[in-house]
Design a protein around this motif. Structure first.
Motif, PDB file in Angstrom:
ATOM      1  N   THR A 112       1.044  -1.133  -0.123  1.00 14.01           N
ATOM      2  CA  THR A 112      -0.064   0.469   0.027  1.00 14.01           C
ATOM      3  C   THR A 112       1.397   1.281  -0.231  1.00 14.01           C
ATOM      4  N   ILE A 113       0.654   2.526  -0.460  1.00 11.49           N
ATOM      5  CA  ILE A 113       0.487   3.940  -0.293  1.00 11.49           C
ATOM      6  C   ILE A 113       1.124   4.423   1.586  1.00 11.49           C
ATOM      7  N   GLY A 114       1.918   4.053   1.653  1.00  5.99           N
ATOM      8  CA  GLY A 114       2.532   4.994   2.804  1.00  5.99           C
ATOM      9  C   GLY A 114       1.730   6.360   3.506  1.00  5.99           C
ATOM     10  N   VAL A 115       1.977   6.845   4.702  1.00  5.22           N
ATOM     11  CA  VAL A 115       1.775   7.896   4.845  1.00  5.22           C
ATOM     12  C   VAL A 115       2.538   9.335   3.755  1.00  5.22           C
ATOM     13  N   ARG A 116       1.888  10.013   3.608  1.00  5.52           N
ATOM     14  CA  ARG A 116       2.324  11.055   2.224  1.00  5.52           C
ATOM     15  C   ARG A 116       2.091  12.393   3.048  1.00  5.52           C
ATOM     16  N   SER A 117       3.222  12.800   2.719  1.00  5.59           N
ATOM     17  CA  SER A 117       3.267  14.531   3.133  1.00  5.59           C
ATOM     18  C   SER A 117       2.325  14.993   2.152  1.00  5.59           C
ATOM     19  N   LEU A 118       1.667  16.490   2.544  1.00  5.94           N
ATOM     20  CA  LEU A 118       0.445  17.053   1.705  1.00  5.94           C
ATOM     21  C   LEU A 118       1.161  17.932   0.537  1.00  5.94           C
ATOM     22  N   LEU A 119       2.012  17.905   1.181  1.00  2.00           N
ATOM     23  CA  LEU A 119       3.062  18.330  -0.662  1.00  2.00           C
ATOM     24  C   LEU A 119       2.814  16.986  -1.386  1.00  2.00           C
ATOM     25  N   SER A 120       3.883  16.277  -1.534  1.00  2.00           N
ATOM     26  CA  SER A 120       3.886  15.672  -2.293  1.00  2.00           C
ATOM     27  C   SER A 120       2.447  14.606  -2.365  1.00  2.00           C
ATOM     28  N   THR A 121       1.393  14.897  -1.948  1.00  2.00           N
ATOM     29  CA  THR A 121       0.271  14.370  -2.438  1.00  2.00           C
ATOM     30  C   THR A 121      -1.025  15.304  -3.539  1.00  2.00           C
ATOM     31  N   VAL A 122      -0.190  16.471  -2.937  1.00  2.00           N
ATOM     32  CA  VAL A 122       0.162  17.652  -4.008  1.00  2.00           C
ATOM     33  C   VAL A 122       0.276  17.786  -5.477  1.00  2.00           C
ATOM     34  N   MET A 123       1.158  17.648  -4.997  1.00  2.00           N
ATOM     35  CA  MET A 123       2.256  17.326  -6.493  1.00  2.00           C
ATOM     36  C   MET A 123       1.956  16.605  -7.620  1.00  2.00           C
ATOM     37  N   LEU A 124       1.954  15.260  -6.613  1.00  2.00           N
ATOM     38  CA  LEU A 124       1.418  13.872  -7.508  1.00  2.00           C
ATOM     39  C   LEU A 124       0.065  14.435  -8.123  1.00  2.00           C
ATOM     40  N   SER A 125      -1.001  14.661  -7.534  1.00  2.00           N
ATOM     41  CA  SER A 125      -2.274  15.004  -7.921  1.00  2.00           C
ATOM     42  C   SER A 125      -1.564  15.637  -9.053  1.00  2.00           C
ATOM     43  N   ASN A 147      10.270  23.457 -10.539  1.00  2.00           N
ATOM     44  CA  ASN A 147      10.554  22.502 -11.256  1.00  2.00           C
ATOM     45  C   ASN A 147      10.780  21.340 -10.806  1.00  2.00           C
ATOM     46  N   GLU A 148      10.933  20.754  -9.066  1.00  2.00           N
ATOM     47  CA  GLU A 148       9.950  19.601  -8.586  1.00  2.00           C
ATOM     48  C   GLU A 148       8.463  19.109  -9.065  1.00  2.00           C
ATOM     49  N   LEU A 149       8.304  20.012  -9.846  1.00  2.00           N
ATOM     50  CA  LEU A 149       7.007  19.087 -10.740  1.00  2.00           C
ATOM     51  C   LEU A 149       7.118  19.001 -11.809  1.00  2.00           C
ATOM     52  N   LYS A 150       7.898  20.341 -12.299  1.00  2.00           N
ATOM     53  CA  LYS A 150       8.365  19.854 -13.852  1.00  2.00           C
ATOM     54  C   LYS A 150       9.047  18.428 -14.037  1.00  2.00           C
ATOM     55  N   SER A 151      10.186  17.791 -12.941  1.00  2.00           N
ATOM     56  CA  SER A 151      10.671  16.408 -12.826  1.00  2.00           C
ATOM     57  C   SER A 151       9.618  15.834 -12.540  1.00  2.00           C
ATOM     58  N   LEU A 152       8.630  15.411 -11.932  1.00  2.00           N
ATOM     59  CA  LEU A 152       7.237  15.020 -11.593  1.00  2.00           C
ATOM     60  C   LEU A 152       7.221  14.967 -12.744  1.00  2.00           C
ATOM     61  N   VAL A 153       6.020  15.485 -13.603  1.00  2.00           N
ATOM     62  CA  VAL A 153       5.511  15.079 -14.920  1.00  2.00           C
ATOM     63  C   VAL A 153       6.266  14.225 -15.705  1.00  2.00           C
ATOM     64  N   ASP A 154       7.693  14.615 -15.578  1.00  2.00           N
ATOM     65  CA  ASP A 154       8.470  14.381 -16.862  1.00  2.00           C
ATOM     66  C   ASP A 154       8.227  12.754 -16.027  1.00  2.00           C
ATOM     67  N   LYS A 155       8.938  12.540 -15.383  1.00  2.00           N
ATOM     68  CA  LYS A 155       8.891  10.848 -15.048  1.00  2.00           C
ATOM     69  C   LYS A 155       7.121  10.473 -14.664  1.00  2.00           C
ATOM     70  N   LEU A 156       6.556  10.725 -14.593  1.00  2.00           N
ATOM     71  CA  LEU A 156       5.032  10.171 -15.126  1.00  2.00           C
ATOM     72  C   LEU A 156       4.795   9.922 -16.727  1.00  2.00           C
ATOM     73  N   ARG A 157       5.326  11.498 -17.490  1.00  2.00           N
ATOM     74  CA  ARG A 157       5.338  11.360 -19.069  1.00  2.00           C
ATOM     75  C   ARG A 157       5.908  10.100 -19.381  1.00  2.00           C
ATOM     76  N   THR A 158       7.067  10.226 -18.877  1.00  2.00           N
ATOM     77  CA  THR A 158       7.658   9.116 -19.838  1.00  2.00           C
ATOM     78  C   THR A 158       7.246   8.000 -19.251  1.00  2.00           C
ATOM     79  N   GLN A 159       6.423   7.147 -17.872  1.00  2.00           N
ATOM     80  CA  GLN A 159       6.013   5.614 -17.812  1.00  2.00           C
ATOM     81  C   GLN A 159       4.643   5.882 -18.217  1.00  2.00           C
TER      82      GLN A 159
END
Length: 167
Positions: A112-125, A147-159
């Motif tokens: 399962t998913i562990g406890v996430r910070s609010l920032l992590s949850t929002v960034m992923l969403s 920059n953090e959000l761009k990196s995450l978007v890039d990772k998700l789009r690559t997947q």
């Protein structure tokens, strides 16, 4: 094994000492079924006798993977794309409990998913809703967050691209 990772992990033992997470003995067998209870692909990792992380499989969402292992062998689970660490029973390192040693039936353990910070949850969403890294600039975020959000978007789009290529 598809690959290994030279990343080492340490944990605190019962004496308060920092010890390398690694497989110890191969004496007491455990028959395990890992079930991916997340909506994300999960990478399954085993720590070998030197503490190296060995990749076993990528589990699609809501799937299972059977493995025969040993009580002292540590397992880890990460998001196959973002590398977020997942848990079993709220623990990032899974070792089969002593009570199932040498039991001939397979036991089921839920990833399962562990406890996430609010920032992590929002960034992923937010990242999962953006189609392109250029769209991040339109949000007017501070540079560090952008920059953090761009990196995450890039990772998700690559997947997404990899998943479509496999079909």
């Amino acid at each position: 094994m598809p690959g290994s990772d030279e990343y080492y992990l340490y944990e605190t033992n019962e004496k308060g000492e920092q010890v390398l997470v690694k497989s110890l003995r191969s004496e007491k067998k455990a028959y395990i079924r890992f079930v991916n209870r997340t909506s994300r692909p999960v990478s399954v990792w085993w720590r070998d006798y030197n503490g190296h992380r060995q990749h076993y499989v990528i589990m699609p969402p809501n799937s299972y993977y059977n493995t025969d292992t040993y009580i002292s062998h540590p397992w880890e689970f990460t998001d196959a794309c973002t590398q977020e660490r997942y848990v079993i029973n709220n623990k990032q390192i899974f070792r089969a409990p002593e009570c199932i040693a040498n039991v001939q039936t397979r036991t089921t353990w839920y990833i399962t998913i562990g406890v996430r910070s609010l920032l992590s949850t929002v960034m992923l969403s937010v990242a999962s809703r953006l189609n392109n890294v250029e769209h991040v600039d339109a949000l007017g975020l501070p540079k560090m967050l952008a920059n953090e959000l761009k990196s995450l978007v890039d990772k998700l789009r690559t997947q997404v691209v990899i998943n479509h290529a496999r079909r």
